[in-house]
Design an enzyme around this catalytic site. Sequence first.
Site, PDB file in Angstrom:
ATOM      1  N   ASN A   1       1.228  -2.753   4.304  1.00  0.00           N
ATOM      2  CA  ASN A   1       0.434  -3.594   3.402  1.00  0.00           C
ATOM      3  C   ASN A   1      -0.685  -4.227   4.205  1.00  0.00           C
ATOM      4  O   ASN A   1      -0.864  -3.968   5.402  1.00  0.00           O
ATOM      5  CB  ASN A   1       1.346  -4.642   2.751  1.00  0.00           C
ATOM      6  CG  ASN A   1       0.713  -5.195   1.493  1.00  0.00           C
ATOM      7  OD1 ASN A   1      -0.204  -4.611   0.928  1.00  0.00           O
ATOM      8  ND2 ASN A   1       1.193  -6.348   1.064  1.00  0.00           N
TER       9      ASN A   1
ATOM     10  N   ASP B   1       0.845  -1.193   0.000  1.00  0.00           N
ATOM     11  CA  ASP B   1       0.000   0.000   0.000  1.00  0.00           C
ATOM     12  C   ASP B   1       0.874   1.234   0.000  1.00  0.00           C
ATOM     13  O   ASP B   1       0.551   2.249  -0.610  1.00  0.00           O
ATOM     14  CB  ASP B   1      -0.867   0.032   1.264  1.00  0.00           C
ATOM     15  CG  ASP B   1      -2.035  -0.920   1.154  1.00  0.00           C
ATOM     16  OD1 ASP B   1      -2.790  -1.043   2.126  1.00  0.00           O
ATOM     17  OD2 ASP B   1      -2.178  -1.550   0.093  1.00  0.00           O
TER      18      ASP B   1
END
Lengths: 296, 675
Positions: free
Chosen positions: A202, A192
Site C-alpha cells: 500500500n 494496492d
Amino acid sequence: MALAAVIRSSRATTMMELEIELKKASDKLKVDSPDDFTCSAAPSFPVAVSWDATSISLSAACDLFMRFVTRTSHLEHEKFDAAKSRLIERGEKFGEISLKARKTIAMLSQDFIHDGCTILVHGYSRVVLEVLKLAASNRKLFRVLCTEGRPDRTGLRMSNELAALGIPVKVLIDSAVAYSMDEVDMVFVGADGVVESGGIINMMGTYQIALVAHSMNKPVYVAAESYKFARLYPLDQKDMTPAHRPIDFGVPVPTGVEVETSARDYTPPQYLTLLLTDLGVLTPSVVSDELIQLYL
Amino acid sequence: MTQALAHVRAHHAACTRSTTTVARAQPHPARGSPTLCASHTPRLESSAAPNPQPNPRRRAVRGQAMDLRRPPRSSSGGVEPKIRQVGFFTPEASAPSEPLPPAAAAVPAPTAQQRPAAGSPPAADDLSTGRLSPVMIPPPRHADHLAPGPPSPAAADVVLATSAPVRSSPRLDVASEIGDDDSWSRAPSAVELEENKHGLAEVRNEGAPASIPQKQKTSKAERRAIQEAQRAAKAAAKEADKSGKSAGAAMSKQAKPAKTAQKKDVPQAASTVASEKKATERPPERERKLDAPHPRMQFDDVHKVEKAKKRAVVNQSEARNRVELFRHLPQYVHGTQLPDLESKFFQLEPMHPSVYKVGLQYLSGEVSGGNGRCIAMLLAFREAIKDYTTPPNKTLSRDLTAKISSYVSFLIECRPLSISMGNAIRFLKSRIAKLPHALSESEAKTSLQSDIDRFINEKIVLADKAIVSHAITKVRDNDVLLTYGSSSVVEMILDYAHELGRNFRVVVVDSRPKLEGQALLRRLVAKGITCTYIHIYAISYIMHEVTRVLLGASSILSNGTVYSRVGTASVAMVAHAFGVPVLVCCEAYKFHERVQLDSICANELGDPDVILKIPGKAEDHLKNWADNANLQLLNLTYDATPPDYVSMIITDYGMLPPTSVPVIVREYRKEQLWI
C-alpha cells in the site's frame, strides 16, 4: 473493460490466438504508465482510475481476468464466435463484479464500526471511502483521523470527501500517528495489492501505522477487493518492483542529498488483523489458500 | 479395564509361576494373590541385579494385580496411574530403595483386595522416601511392568507368564509366556496371541547385556515358536479380541500352561529377538487401532511380538543406557546389524535382493537424505515388482501389497522410515489397490513400474526444477545465502543461480557428528561459488552478514512445522532473531498431515558412539560410557522448527506462507486421486 474491448475487437479465429492477444494486451497494460492507461482505457475499468499508480492491483486484476476468462474457454463451445461472445460476456461480468465488490465490502464492514468509535485512515482508498459512506448513511456516530499522506497529499483529498459527508474529520501529519494512536479504536486502510503471505502493499506509511497500531493493540482492517490478490511474495521492503514518486519539499533539495522516493511499502501479515474482501471477512493466512485454489 | 485385568492376571501369573518355578518356602494360598505377591516380591528383590529400572513399575504391577476383582473405576479403564520416571535421573537412586518394595508391597498386599488404589501407595511411598526423579509423569495408558535386569526379567517373566486366570479378555503381558509356550500345543486364542507377543516382548526387554548370548542360541527356536504361534493364532486373533471377553476358554487354557510355562521361562527370558523395555499394550485397543490409520509405534509400549516376527530378519539388541525421555523411540546397538545382515544375504529368500541392498545402504549410511532414500527405495521396489510373480490362488493386489509391507518392515528395521518414504509407500500401495482387476499380471506390473517412474519424475525431479525456478526469483545480486547441512534442492538452487551469473556468496553451516556440509562445500567450491564454512556454534556470529537463509526439509507438517535435520531449528531461530528471511525448500510429496509440537514425540535416535569419536583427538575419555549408569548419550537426527521462524516455504506448487501447508496437503491428496 479494456480487456473486454480487446476481445471484442479481436479478429482472432481460434482460442489460442485470442488468448495470446489477451495476454499481450494485459502485459501492455501492466507496463504502461497509469496516466497513459487512464486515457486509453474504458472508464469502467476499476483499477485504472486510481491515481496511486496501483500497478500491482492492475496486474493482479489482469491476471485474474485472464484466468477467469480462459477457464471457461477450455470447457465449452466448438464454435469460435459463440465462445468469443461468451468471453466478452464474462469480461464485462468481471467488471461488474469488481464494482460490486466495493459494495459488498462496505456492507461487511458495518459490523466493525460502532457508535462513538474513532477510525484512523491512511491514503485515499475508494473502498474505505465507500465503507465510511455507508456507515455515515446508516447514521453511525464516529469520527475519523486522517493522515496527511505526503507526498501525494491524499489525506487532504480524503478529508475533503469525508467532510462533505458530514463526518467529523481531523487531519494529522504523518509523524503524529503514534501521538494520536491511543485515542484511535481501529485503523482502516485500503490496499494496492494483497500478496500471498497475507500482507499488503500500500501507500508509503502504511507499514509504519500498522506497526504502531500493533504495538498498541489496535486492530488494523484492510479493505481490498479480491481481484487485488497477487501472486507476489515479498520477503522484505526492497523485494518489490520499485515505484517512485517525486517528493516536493517546497524548497530545492540541497546538492549531494539523496531522497527516498519510493511510493509503496509492504506490511507483513502479522500486523494486520483482518482483510475485508468481497469474498468475506478473511484472516491474512487465508489469502494464500484463495490464491492456491484460484491458480492451481 | 482389560488392562487392569491384564495386569492383574500378569501378576497372578507371575505369582503362581514363582511358586511353581522355585521351590518356595512360603506357602501360598490358592487364591491369595496378595500373598503370592508378597512371596514373590522377596524373590524378585533378592534376585534383582543392580537394577537400572525404577521400582515403581513393579510395584505398580503388583498394585494392579491386587485390583483383580475390582471393577474398573476410571475412564481409562481402571488403570492406576502408573508413575513412570521420565527425564534424566540417576538410576542408582533405585538401589537403596530396593529393600523397601518388599515391605511396601507386602503391606498393601493383604489390603489389596479392599483398596483399589493399592498400586499407587507403594509407589508413592517409595517415591516419598527420597528416590528422586526430576520429572514424573504418568505413562499414557499402559501398565509398566518392566523389570530391568536379566535376573529380574526372569522373575518378571514368571510373574507375567503365570497369570491366574480371571478373564481372558485381552491381557497382554499376562500369559504371554504361557501363550507362547503352549501356543502350538493348543488352538491359540487371540488372547494367547497377545500374551504371546507381550511375553516375548517382556522377555526381550529384560536385561540386554546378559541376555544377548543366550539370545543367539535360542533365537531360532524362539522365532519358530513365535511364527507358529502367530500363524495359528492370527485368524482367531481378531475375532477373539473383538468379541472381547472369552473368559472361560482362555482362562482354563491359561491355567494349564501355567505349569509348563515356567519351564520355558528361562529360555524365553534369554531369548529376546529384540530387547526393549516396554509396557504391555492392550489387545482390544490394538484391535481398534487396526481400523484407524496405524499410529507410529511407541517403542516403550509395544506389542513386541509383531516386531519380533518381522525382526526375524535383523537381529537387533537394544542399546544400553538410554535416555529416559526418548524411550519411546527405537535404539539399537549399532554395528551389530550390518555384519549380521551381510552374512544372511543369501539366506533370505523372501526378501528381494535389491530391497536388501537398499536396506544395507541405509544401515551403513551410504544412502541418506530424504530424496535419495526415497528414490533408492522406490527403485528397489520397482525391481521387486519386475521380478514378482503372483503365487497361485492369490490376487496380485493383495499379495503384492503384503510383500511390499514386508519389505517396508525390513527397511524400517534397517533405519526408520522418513516421512517422504512413508508418503511414497502410501502412493505405491494406493496404486496397487487401484489396479483394475481385468489387467493381466504383466500389464499390472508394467503399469506399476511406470507409476513408480512417473512418481519419481513428477514428484521429485520435476518438482525440484519447479522449486528452483521459484526460488531463483528470491536470489538477488550481492546476496549472502546461508544454508545448513546438505540439502539436494538447495544445492540445485545455488547451482542454478551461479549458472545464471548472479553475484552471491554462500555460507555453509555444518554440525557434528554427521558433518554433512563438508560434501556440499566441496561440490560448491568445485563449481566456483564463493563459500564460507562455519560450524553451527558460530551461527550467531555470522548471521548479521547474511541476507537470506535457504533450508531444506525432511518434511513439513500441517501446522507449518518444518521437520528437518537436527540443528535446523537453531539456525532458523537465530535468523529470525536477526530479521533474516528463512526460505524452506521442500517438495510437496514430503508434506504430511500430522502435527508435531516438539522434537521429542517423534524423532530418530542415531548411534551415540558417533558423538564420542572426535577426529584428531587421540584420547577417548568416554570409552566406557555405557558402563556408567550416570551417563547417557543422545544423538538425535531430526528436529522440529516452529512455523513462526519460517518466512516462506517454496514447493513445486509455488511459494507459500507456513500457514498454507494444509491447503497443499489437501490439494495434493486430491491430485492423487486423478493420477
